[in-house]
Scaffold this motif. Structure first.
Motif, PDB file in Angstrom:
ATOM      1  N   TYR A   8      -0.170  15.460  54.321  1.00 36.35           N
ATOM      2  CA  TYR A   8       1.145  14.864  54.122  1.00 36.35           C
ATOM      3  C   TYR A   8       2.194  15.959  53.980  1.00 36.35           C
ATOM      4  O   TYR A   8       2.009  16.912  53.241  1.00 36.35           O
ATOM      5  N   LYS A   9       3.273  15.790  54.699  1.00 35.29           N
ATOM      6  CA  LYS A   9       4.372  16.742  54.658  1.00 35.29           C
ATOM      7  C   LYS A   9       5.672  16.002  54.332  1.00 35.29           C
ATOM      8  O   LYS A   9       5.892  14.886  54.809  1.00 35.29           O
ATOM      9  N   VAL A  10       6.502  16.666  53.496  1.00 34.16           N
ATOM     10  CA  VAL A  10       7.832  16.098  53.252  1.00 34.16           C
ATOM     11  C   VAL A  10       8.572  16.088  54.586  1.00 34.16           C
ATOM     12  O   VAL A  10       8.726  17.115  55.230  1.00 34.16           O
ATOM     13  N   ARG A  11       8.989  14.918  55.000  1.00 32.76           N
ATOM     14  CA  ARG A  11       9.592  14.796  56.318  1.00 32.76           C
ATOM     15  C   ARG A  11      11.080  15.128  56.278  1.00 32.76           C
ATOM     16  O   ARG A  11      11.726  14.979  55.226  1.00 32.76           O
ATOM     17  N   PRO A  12      11.628  15.593  57.376  1.00 34.76           N
ATOM     18  CA  PRO A  12      13.080  15.807  57.438  1.00 34.76           C
ATOM     19  C   PRO A  12      13.802  14.517  57.085  1.00 34.76           C
ATOM     20  O   PRO A  12      13.448  13.435  57.555  1.00 34.76           O
ATOM     21  N   ASN A  13      14.812  14.639  56.264  1.00 34.08           N
ATOM     22  CA  ASN A  13      15.486  13.449  55.747  1.00 34.08           C
ATOM     23  C   ASN A  13      16.362  12.758  56.775  1.00 34.08           C
ATOM     24  O   ASN A  13      16.476  11.539  56.790  1.00 34.08           O
ATOM     25  N   ASP A  14      16.982  13.527  57.644  1.00 33.45           N
ATOM     26  CA  ASP A  14      17.931  12.948  58.607  1.00 33.45           C
ATOM     27  C   ASP A  14      17.174  12.390  59.798  1.00 33.45           C
ATOM     28  O   ASP A  14      16.964  13.066  60.807  1.00 33.45           O
ATOM     29  N   LEU A  35       0.899  14.428  64.401  1.00 31.23           N
ATOM     30  CA  LEU A  35       1.600  13.310  63.767  1.00 31.23           C
ATOM     31  C   LEU A  35       0.833  12.012  63.948  1.00 31.23           C
ATOM     32  O   LEU A  35       0.379  11.686  65.049  1.00 31.23           O
ATOM     33  N   LYS A  36       0.707  11.262  62.847  1.00 33.60           N
ATOM     34  CA  LYS A  36       0.067   9.951  62.893  1.00 33.60           C
ATOM     35  C   LYS A  36       0.971   8.839  62.368  1.00 33.60           C
ATOM     36  O   LYS A  36       0.925   7.720  62.845  1.00 33.60           O
ATOM     37  N   LYS A  37       1.808   9.176  61.375  1.00 35.58           N
ATOM     38  CA  LYS A  37       2.640   8.124  60.769  1.00 35.58           C
ATOM     39  C   LYS A  37       3.866   8.737  60.125  1.00 35.58           C
ATOM     40  O   LYS A  37       3.799   9.837  59.578  1.00 35.58           O
ATOM     41  N   LEU A  38       4.975   8.010  60.206  1.00 37.07           N
ATOM     42  CA  LEU A  38       6.210   8.418  59.542  1.00 37.07           C
ATOM     43  C   LEU A  38       6.524   7.434  58.420  1.00 37.07           C
ATOM     44  O   LEU A  38       6.713   6.239  58.665  1.00 37.07           O
ATOM     45  N   GLY A  39       6.535   7.945  57.193  1.00 32.78           N
ATOM     46  CA  GLY A  39       6.902   7.109  56.061  1.00 32.78           C
ATOM     47  C   GLY A  39       8.328   7.383  55.624  1.00 32.78           C
ATOM     48  O   GLY A  39       9.062   8.132  56.269  1.00 32.78           O
ATOM     49  N   LYS A  40       8.715   6.779  54.515  1.00 30.35           N
ATOM     50  CA  LYS A  40      10.076   6.940  54.005  1.00 30.35           C
ATOM     51  C   LYS A  40      10.339   8.379  53.585  1.00 30.35           C
ATOM     52  O   LYS A  40      11.409   8.938  53.866  1.00 30.35           O
ATOM     53  N   MET A  41       9.360   8.985  52.927  1.00 26.13           N
ATOM     54  CA  MET A  41       9.552  10.341  52.424  1.00 26.13           C
ATOM     55  C   MET A  41       8.592  11.353  53.035  1.00 26.13           C
ATOM     56  O   MET A  41       8.889  12.541  53.066  1.00 26.13           O
ATOM     57  N   PHE A  42       7.436  10.883  53.517  1.00 24.75           N
ATOM     58  CA  PHE A  42       6.426  11.795  54.012  1.00 24.75           C
ATOM     59  C   PHE A  42       6.022  11.445  55.445  1.00 24.75           C
ATOM     60  O   PHE A  42       6.070  10.278  55.843  1.00 24.75           O
ATOM     61  N   ALA A  43       5.623  12.481  56.162  1.00 30.48           N
ATOM     62  CA  ALA A  43       5.010  12.295  57.472  1.00 30.48           C
ATOM     63  C   ALA A  43       3.522  12.585  57.321  1.00 30.48           C
ATOM     64  O   ALA A  43       3.135  13.550  56.650  1.00 30.48           O
ATOM     65  N   THR A  44       2.684  11.737  57.912  1.00 30.57           N
ATOM     66  CA  THR A  44       1.238  11.906  57.835  1.00 30.57           C
ATOM     67  C   THR A  44       0.736  12.559  59.122  1.00 30.57           C
ATOM     68  O   THR A  44       1.028  12.089  60.225  1.00 30.57           O
ATOM     69  N   LYS A 191      25.166  15.835  78.794  1.00 31.25           N
ATOM     70  CA  LYS A 191      24.548  16.882  77.980  1.00 31.25           C
ATOM     71  C   LYS A 191      23.254  16.344  77.378  1.00 31.25           C
ATOM     72  O   LYS A 191      23.281  15.400  76.583  1.00 31.25           O
ATOM     73  N   PRO A 192      22.106  16.891  77.733  1.00 30.32           N
ATOM     74  CA  PRO A 192      20.830  16.380  77.230  1.00 30.32           C
ATOM     75  C   PRO A 192      20.628  16.721  75.757  1.00 30.32           C
ATOM     76  O   PRO A 192      21.319  17.570  75.195  1.00 30.32           O
ATOM     77  N   ILE A 193      19.648  16.044  75.141  1.00 29.43           N
ATOM     78  CA  ILE A 193      19.304  16.323  73.747  1.00 29.43           C
ATOM     79  C   ILE A 193      18.734  17.730  73.634  1.00 29.43           C
ATOM     80  O   ILE A 193      17.926  18.161  74.467  1.00 29.43           O
ATOM     81  N   ASN A 194      19.152  18.455  72.631  1.00 27.55           N
ATOM     82  CA  ASN A 194      18.650  19.811  72.393  1.00 27.55           C
ATOM     83  C   ASN A 194      17.243  19.730  71.809  1.00 27.55           C
ATOM     84  O   ASN A 194      17.054  19.403  70.637  1.00 27.55           O
ATOM     85  N   ARG A 195      16.256  20.022  72.653  1.00 24.15           N
ATOM     86  CA  ARG A 195      14.858  19.910  72.226  1.00 24.15           C
ATOM     87  C   ARG A 195      14.395  21.105  71.401  1.00 24.15           C
ATOM     88  O   ARG A 195      13.273  21.121  70.909  1.00 24.15           O
ATOM     89  N   HIS A 196      15.228  22.108  71.256  1.00 21.39           N
ATOM     90  CA  HIS A 196      14.827  23.336  70.562  1.00 21.39           C
ATOM     91  C   HIS A 196      15.536  23.495  69.209  1.00 21.39           C
ATOM     92  O   HIS A 196      15.447  24.549  68.599  1.00 21.39           O
ATOM     93  N   ALA A 197      16.229  22.457  68.786  1.00 20.94           N
ATOM     94  CA  ALA A 197      16.905  22.523  67.484  1.00 20.94           C
ATOM     95  C   ALA A 197      15.854  22.602  66.379  1.00 20.94           C
ATOM     96  O   ALA A 197      14.851  21.892  66.408  1.00 20.94           O
ATOM     97  N   THR A 198      16.053  23.472  65.415  1.00 26.32           N
ATOM     98  CA  THR A 198      15.066  23.673  64.352  1.00 26.32           C
ATOM     99  C   THR A 198      15.642  23.306  62.994  1.00 26.32           C
ATOM    100  O   THR A 198      16.855  23.292  62.788  1.00 26.32           O
ATOM    101  N   TRP A 199      14.721  23.011  62.080  1.00 25.81           N
ATOM    102  CA  TRP A 199      15.107  22.734  60.698  1.00 25.81           C
ATOM    103  C   TRP A 199      15.142  24.045  59.941  1.00 25.81           C
ATOM    104  O   TRP A 199      14.188  24.812  59.969  1.00 25.81           O
ATOM    105  N   ASN A 200      16.247  24.323  59.251  1.00 17.89           N
ATOM    106  CA  ASN A 200      16.299  25.538  58.440  1.00 17.89           C
ATOM    107  C   ASN A 200      15.913  25.222  57.002  1.00 17.89           C
ATOM    108  O   ASN A 200      15.622  24.087  56.636  1.00 17.89           O
ATOM    109  N   SER A 207      15.611  17.714  51.994  1.00 22.40           N
ATOM    110  CA  SER A 207      14.575  16.693  52.106  1.00 22.40           C
ATOM    111  C   SER A 207      13.748  16.618  50.822  1.00 22.40           C
ATOM    112  O   SER A 207      13.414  15.530  50.346  1.00 22.40           O
ATOM    113  N   THR A 208      13.445  17.793  50.242  1.00 20.19           N
ATOM    114  CA  THR A 208      12.714  17.814  48.980  1.00 20.19           C
ATOM    115  C   THR A 208      13.526  17.171  47.866  1.00 20.19           C
ATOM    116  O   THR A 208      12.995  16.424  47.030  1.00 20.19           O
TER     117      THR A 208
END
Length: 411
Positions: A8-14, A35-44, A191-200, A207-208
């Protein structure tokens, strides 16, 4: 058979930041987390061998993507993984070189139009609801100018925390609306979606924070449960117990004082002679009492009838002693009706940190604080105010120190 292990990982909030999510999922796959599941706060995620994967998010305002569309995606090499709200996640191994789900950015923008409209409606509703709730809470906290009293009583703590959560929801709804609108505009412009945008790191900290804040929201739901468990009301016993409440007999000091037969009984409680206990995070020990008696053969000095003195007491043992001074000020405001301000006299007392006295004929009010203890007494009778102060001085010693009253009673 080898069992897969979930992580389980804290998922990006946005949740609306599509490119960042896709890139995050791909980074996890390189680490062997799929990735298997996206929850409200965590990704499985499910652990496996590290592999390069591509992830794409498709948007559908409908409850479910049509089966024929899913089959078409599968034939192109995209496997459906999970969904979150209106966002459907698909994955494909890099070596398959699967074609993009949408090859025309302008055409893809039309799939976002309905979502943009829905998010706009949600944002307007949540903002209006937040403004209404803030208005009501502002009235509760500040209309009478007694915010510390409201805090100590604990009436509005849970509502305020929930209001903060609703306010944050309104904020995220606005951000989602603005972001999706900007995304649609970019797609319409080719303009296509930026597939290389990263979370800093800041995004991960935010998110935490959301996870911690949500946990606090959940814990706040415990407040009313604890209050219900701690709250009780019983008939006040006629004998004087070891409770930090000022008793009518101790003020009157008259052997002829008796308790009249109860006129109003409910749930086995004489509500004219009762004591209630309560709890709050800032005042874990609270008492609220009423007591009335009569003195046979004695009348009020103005001849209005049989002498029947009464006393009302509020007692607090605070978690934070520094709040006592401000609580006294708020209690004066709360119990100050149409009396003259100058009649509330602040007095010096060698054994009390603060003492305020009001006296007008038979009506006396005394507000006192010492250490963690605060006591308010409203008395109607002929006894002098000094007898009330003396009793408060004696009773407040039970709650003014570092120990809780329950601990003292057990020792």
């Amino acid at each position: 058979m080898k069992m897969s292990k979930s992580v389980y990982k804290v998922r990006p909030n946005d949740y609306w930041r599509i490119g960042e999510h896709e890139n995050w999922f791909e980074e996890m796959a390189v680490k062997g987390l799929y990735l298997k599941k996206l929850g409200k706060m965590f990704a499985t995620f499910e652990k496996g061998e590290p592999k390069q994967m591509k992830y794409r998010i498709d948007i559908s305002i409908d409850r479910k993507i049509p089966d024929n569309q899913l089959e078409m995606y599968a034939e192109s090499g995209w496997e459906y993984v999970t969904r979150d709200k209106f966002f459907y996640v698909f994955s494909s191994p890099v070596e398959l070189n699967a074609p993009e789900l949408h090859t025309d950015s302008a055409e893809q923008s039309f799939t976002i139009k309905k979502l943009n409209q829905k998010l706009m409606r949600n944002a307007i509703f949540t903002v209006m609801a937040t403004m209404l709730i803030i208005g009501m809470l502002t009235a509760i906290w500040f209309l009478d100018g007694t915010p510390i009293y409201v805090l100590i009583e604990g009436w509005a703590i849970q509502q305020t925390i929930l209001a903060a959560f609703i306010g944050y929801t309104a904020y995220t709804s606005l951000r989602a609306t603005v972001s999706i609108r900007a995304l649609r505009k970019n797609l319409m412009e080719g303009k296509p979606i930026n597939r290389h945008a990263t979370w800093n790191k800041r995004d991960r900290l935010r998110s935490t924070f959301v996870v911690v804040f949500t946990i606090v929201i959940g814990l706040s739901a415990v407040f009313p449960i604890v209050q219900l468990v701690k709250m009780k009301t019983e008939t006040l016993p006629e004998e004087n117990g070891n409770l930090p409440i000022v008793r009518l007999a101790d003020i009157e000091r008259n052997p002829d004082l008796i308790r009249e037969e109860a006129e109003y009984m409910n749930d086995g409680v004489d509500w004219a002679n009762r004591y209630s206990t309560n709890w709050g995070p800032f005042a874990p020990v609270q008492y609220d009492t009423d007591e009335i008696g009569i003195v046979s053969g004695k009348e009020w000095s103005d001849g209005s009838g049989q002498y029947s003195p009464s006393v009302h007491t509020k007692v607090y043992q605070l978690t934070i002693p520094a709040m006592a001074d401000r609580l006294i000020t708020d209690l004066v405001k709360w119990h100050w009706f149409d009396e003259n301000k100058e009649d509330y006299v602040e007095m010096n007392h060698p054994n009390l940190d603060r003492l305020i006295v009001y006296e007008d004929a038979e009506m006396k009010k005394v507000f006192a604080a010492k250490g963690k203890g605060v006591i308010f007494v409203r008395y109607h009778g002929n006894a002098n105010v000094q007898s009330i102060v003396d009793e408060i001085e004696r009773k407040i010693m039970l709650i003014s120190g570092s120990k809780n009253l329950s601990e003292k009673e057990s020792n």
